[in-house]
Scaffold this active site. Structure first.
Site, mmCIF file in Angstrom:
data_model
loop_
_atom_site.group_PDB
_atom_site.id
_atom_site.type_symbol
_atom_site.label_atom_id
_atom_site.label_comp_id
_atom_site.label_asym_id
_atom_site.label_seq_id
_atom_site.Cartn_x
_atom_site.Cartn_y
_atom_site.Cartn_z
ATOM 1 N N ASP B 164 -16.582 -5.701 14.731
ATOM 2 C CA ASP B 164 -17.561 -4.645 15.014
ATOM 3 C C ASP B 164 -16.807 -3.340 15.180
ATOM 4 O O ASP B 164 -15.781 -3.303 15.846
ATOM 5 C CB ASP B 164 -18.364 -4.986 16.289
ATOM 6 C CG ASP B 164 -19.654 -4.171 16.387
ATOM 7 O OD1 ASP B 164 -19.586 -2.939 16.177
ATOM 8 O OD2 ASP B 164 -20.703 -4.754 16.658
ATOM 9 N N LEU B 173 -27.724 -1.267 25.967
ATOM 10 C CA LEU B 173 -27.791 -2.123 27.152
ATOM 11 C C LEU B 173 -29.146 -2.808 27.306
ATOM 12 O O LEU B 173 -29.272 -3.777 28.043
ATOM 13 C CB LEU B 173 -27.464 -1.310 28.413
ATOM 14 C CG LEU B 173 -26.077 -0.648 28.402
ATOM 15 C CD1 LEU B 173 -25.848 0.142 29.673
ATOM 16 C CD2 LEU B 173 -24.975 -1.690 28.213
ATOM 17 N N GLN B 174 -30.143 -2.325 26.585
ATOM 18 C CA GLN B 174 -31.483 -2.931 26.668
ATOM 19 C C GLN B 174 -31.506 -4.346 26.100
ATOM 20 O O GLN B 174 -32.303 -5.177 26.515
ATOM 21 C CB GLN B 174 -32.480 -2.029 25.936
ATOM 22 C CG GLN B 174 -33.876 -2.603 25.837
ATOM 23 C CD GLN B 174 -34.360 -2.654 24.415
ATOM 24 O OE1 GLN B 174 -34.157 -1.726 23.647
ATOM 25 N NE2 GLN B 174 -34.999 -3.752 24.054
ATOM 26 N N LYS B 188 -17.186 -2.269 21.242
ATOM 27 C CA LYS B 188 -17.949 -3.477 21.557
ATOM 28 C C LYS B 188 -17.057 -4.720 21.538
ATOM 29 O O LYS B 188 -17.266 -5.652 22.310
ATOM 30 C CB LYS B 188 -19.097 -3.649 20.570
ATOM 31 C CG LYS B 188 -20.223 -2.649 20.806
ATOM 32 C CD LYS B 188 -21.389 -2.887 19.869
ATOM 33 C CE LYS B 188 -22.511 -1.902 20.176
ATOM 34 N NZ LYS B 188 -23.628 -2.052 19.225
ATOM 35 N N ASP B 232 -27.142 -5.507 11.733
ATOM 36 C CA ASP B 232 -28.504 -4.980 11.792
ATOM 37 C C ASP B 232 -28.818 -4.083 10.596
ATOM 38 O O ASP B 232 -29.673 -3.235 10.667
ATOM 39 C CB ASP B 232 -28.704 -4.193 13.097
ATOM 40 C CG ASP B 232 -27.780 -2.980 13.166
ATOM 41 O OD1 ASP B 232 -26.956 -2.806 12.250
ATOM 42 O OD2 ASP B 232 -27.892 -2.206 14.135
ATOM 43 N N ASN B 233 -28.080 -4.282 9.495
ATOM 44 C CA ASN B 233 -28.400 -3.427 8.350
ATOM 45 C C ASN B 233 -28.173 -4.173 7.045
ATOM 46 O O ASN B 233 -27.400 -5.122 6.971
ATOM 47 C CB ASN B 233 -27.564 -2.145 8.380
ATOM 48 C CG ASN B 233 -26.093 -2.431 8.219
ATOM 49 O OD1 ASN B 233 -25.609 -2.607 7.100
ATOM 50 N ND2 ASN B 233 -25.375 -2.524 9.323
ATOM 51 N N CYS B 290 -32.560 -2.192 12.357
ATOM 52 C CA CYS B 290 -32.897 -2.436 13.750
ATOM 53 C C CYS B 290 -32.569 -1.222 14.600
ATOM 54 O O CYS B 290 -33.294 -0.888 15.527
ATOM 55 C CB CYS B 290 -32.155 -3.657 14.251
ATOM 56 S SG CYS B 290 -32.650 -4.146 15.872
ATOM 57 N N CYS B 441 -38.183 12.218 10.366
ATOM 58 C CA CYS B 441 -38.096 10.778 10.626
ATOM 59 C C CYS B 441 -37.110 10.591 11.759
ATOM 60 O O CYS B 441 -36.755 11.535 12.437
ATOM 61 C CB CYS B 441 -37.666 10.004 9.381
ATOM 62 S SG CYS B 441 -35.975 10.349 8.908
#
Ligand SMILES: [Zn+2]
Ligand SMILES: [Zn+2]
Lengths: 146, 485
Positions: B164, B173-174, B188, B232-233, B290, B441
């Site tokens: 990563d 953190l969510q 990370k 996430d992509n 995401c 956007c």
């Protein structure tokens, strides 16, 4: 029963069908007399759409039809075959549960060696098994060409 | 009543293929037959009186094997058939070869730590040794990576490599339970490493603080047993799939979006790959990643845990797994389904006439629309400061917000009209070509797509893009608006 006799042409039908189905399993019926295989009938795989690619089942009605055809041809349904993609040609627990005493069970282990982009190069191993009576275990048969 | 006996079973009925039975239901027929032909009883039934797996009973065309049908009275002319059921499968095998399992040993502390696994019949010492011998790459130490990395470490996977390039930011953190407030601004992979060391110091943890690209991915994953896609992509997703096909490594895929998640296993023993189902990424900008789209906190916990479970099943060699299947979980309505992914012979990378033969031959950046689109089709835009100034001056213009409804709920753009990208072409008459229109956007990418879409639809008015999107503008507070939310 100690052995199975199978002709080169039938071996080719077997291995071709396994390669064609790869990476999925293929299955079918073997016809002949006693320990002599005279014909191979590919039955596809009725689990194809619903289950994993390492599981097969043959519909009972299809088997019954093949029996009747064999009778007309003057042969008998003497067993079944299926492939084990990327697996050894030894019966799984599920295979053993479905082995009918006296019926030959042929398993073709098929493996695609070499990494992409090499073209498919299959190696196959054909083994035969029988459960002689309901009490006995699984016995491996010698496979002979004719 | 006539009972037809399959040739495969007639040896147990003195080689009769048709037997006349003076009974009217299946139970009585079976009792009659097993009384009459002593040998058939132990072949048809096991010691617990259950019909054996290879026996099927039909009445006419109907399968009547289930006991619920056995007492139903049959019409006089019904044909009853005793048929075989032939089924089976290849044994489920571990992806860890036996030589490697045998090379592993446990000390007393490990026996104590993994005692609960060792007691499970399907894991046991052999399974736990395979887990210790396994070498797993986890790409992404974010939302999905959090449960995957922690559960693989807790389960005792011997070598875990985590790739990563990102640092921890507050919004992570969510849902990224690997990281805490103390990890903010750290890589990370660094907090992942700390977490894993706290779980089990014996794990060989490899941290790679790099961005995966076409020219480095093969070297990063080659020689490992499994790759877990926790990205996430789309760009990385296709990069990982292609590299796994080329290296011959199975891939445990996971993805989340809003309330829905997916898990699948691809490229296992030359099985279907991700491209077999999705040959190419969706059009640029149409599907927010995401990081643009968001997801409910526990969803990655659910999906990542299933991924970790699938990884362990592949390593141990047990159970039925998601090979060539896609599990889709809808956490909002608590529904799930499994879709079948067939091997596609026209697959661009794993099919018979594959057009992709190397990872580096493929321009993912262009393919996924991540390259600055401005280079090719110039789109003019305003910086957040420029736009704020125009708004404050009261310049005449139309603001169009092209974000998804759920994104707007979080951060509304004042005085903007809302037109999702899919509706732009047919709603172009709502725009005034005499004045400037500014498209907004989240990150300033989908707004470029919006402008190009309208150009193609023949809209001729002046169009601009908010550079960097709402993300870039959220620190600017309009004097007359007060605040954003
Ligand atoms: Zn089998
Ligand atoms: Zn493919």
């Amino acid at each position: 029963m100690e052995k199975i006799i199978i002709h080169k042409e039938q071996v080719k039908i077997l291995t071709d069908s396994c390669e064609k189905a790869y990476p999925y399993e293929v299955c079918g019926a073997v016809l002949g007399h006693d320990d002599m295989i005279l014909n191979v009938r590919i039955l596809g795989n009725s689990e194809e759409e619903s289950s994993s690619r390492v599981y097969f089942s043959i519909s009972p009605m299809d088997i019954y039809k093949i029996e009747k055809e064999a009778e007309r041809e003057g042969t008998e349904l003497i067993g079944f075959f299926h492939s084990h993609p990327e697996c050894e040609a030894v019966p799984s627990a599920e295979d053993i549960k479905h082995m009918i005493p006296g019926m030959i069970s042929i398993i073709v282990g098929i493996s695609k060696t070499g990494r992409y982009p090499e073209r498919p190069l299959f190696s196959e191993e054909i083994r035969g098994y029988v459960r002689e009576s309901i009490q006995s275990g699984i016995k491996e048969l010698i496979i002979m060409g004719d | 009543m006539k009972v037809y006996i399959s040739a495969t079973l007639k040896n147990f009925f003195e080689r009769n293929s048709v037997i006349d039975v003076p009974k009217k239901n299946i139970r009585d027929i079976l009792t009659f037959l097993t009384d009459e032909y002593a040998e058939s009883k132990k072949v048809l039934f096991d010691a617990e009186e259950n019909l054996r797996s290879f026996v099927q009973i039909y009445a006419g065309d109907e399968n009547r094997t289930d006991r619920v049908f056995w007492d139903t009275e049959l019409a006089e002319d019904t044909d009853v058939l005793l048929l075989p059921a032939i089924a089976g499968g290849a044994p489920v095998e571990s992806i860890i070869p036996d030589e490697r399992r045998k090379a592993v040993s446990f000390d007393d502390s490990e026996v104590e730590r993994f005692g609960r696994h060792l007691l499970l019949k399907d894991i046991g010492v052999k399974g736990q040794k395979r887990i210790k011998a396994a070498r797993v790459v986890v790409v992404g130490a974010g939302a999905l990576g959090s449960p995957v990395i922690q559960y693989l470490a807790a389960a005792g996977v011997g070598t875990i490599k985590v790739i990563d390039f990102d640092d921890v930011s507050p919004e992570n953190l969510q849902s990224q339970v690997l990281h805490t407030s103390r990890d903010l601004k750290r890589p990370k992979v660094a907090s992942a490493k700390d977490k894993v060391r706290n779980i089990n110091r014996n794990i060989n943890f490899e941290a790679e603080n790099i961005k995966l690209e076409a020219d480095n991915i093969v070297a990063e994953i080659d020689g490992y047993d499994i790759v877990v896609d926790c990205t996430d992509n789309y760009k990385t997703r296709y990069l990982i799939n292609d590299a796994c096909v080329i290296c011959g490594i199975p891939l445990v895929f996971g993805a989340i979006y809003q309330f829905e998640g997916q898990v699948g296993i691809f490229n296992l023993n030359h099985g279907p790959c991700y491209r077999c189902q999705f040959p190419a990424p969706p059009e640029a900008g149409l599907v927010p990643t995401c990081s643009e789209g968001g997801a409910i906190s526990p969803l990655p916990g659910i999906i990542g845990s299933i991924q970790a479970n699938e990884v362990l099943k592949l390593i141990i060699g047990i159970g039925e797994h998601l090979d060539g299947k896609l599990l889709v979980v809808d956490s909002l309505n608590l529904r799930s389904k499994i879709l079948k992914v067939r091997k596609n012979n026209n697959c661009p990378i794993c099919g018979g006439n594959a057009v992709i033969t190397k990872v580096e031959d493929f321009d993912y950046e262009e393919f996924c629309g991540l390259k600055e689109v401005e280079e090719e089709i110039p789109v003019e835009g305003f910086t957040p400061e420029e736009l704020a100034k125009r708004i404050e001056n009261g310049d005449l213009m139309t603001l169009v917000d092209v974000r998804e409804p759920h994104e707007r709920a979080i951060m509304r753009f004042p005085n903007a009209i809302v037109i999702p990208i899919g509706q732009l072409a047919r709603r172009k008459n709502e725009l005034n070509p005499e004045i400037d229109t500014i498209f907004i956007c989240r990150e300033g990418k989908r707004s470029i797509l919006a402008i190009n879409t309208l150009r193609e639809a023949g809209y001729a008015g002046p169009m601009y893009n908010l550079k960097g999107g709402i993300e870039a503008m959220k620190d600017i507070i309009f004097s007359h608006e007060g605040a954003w939310l």
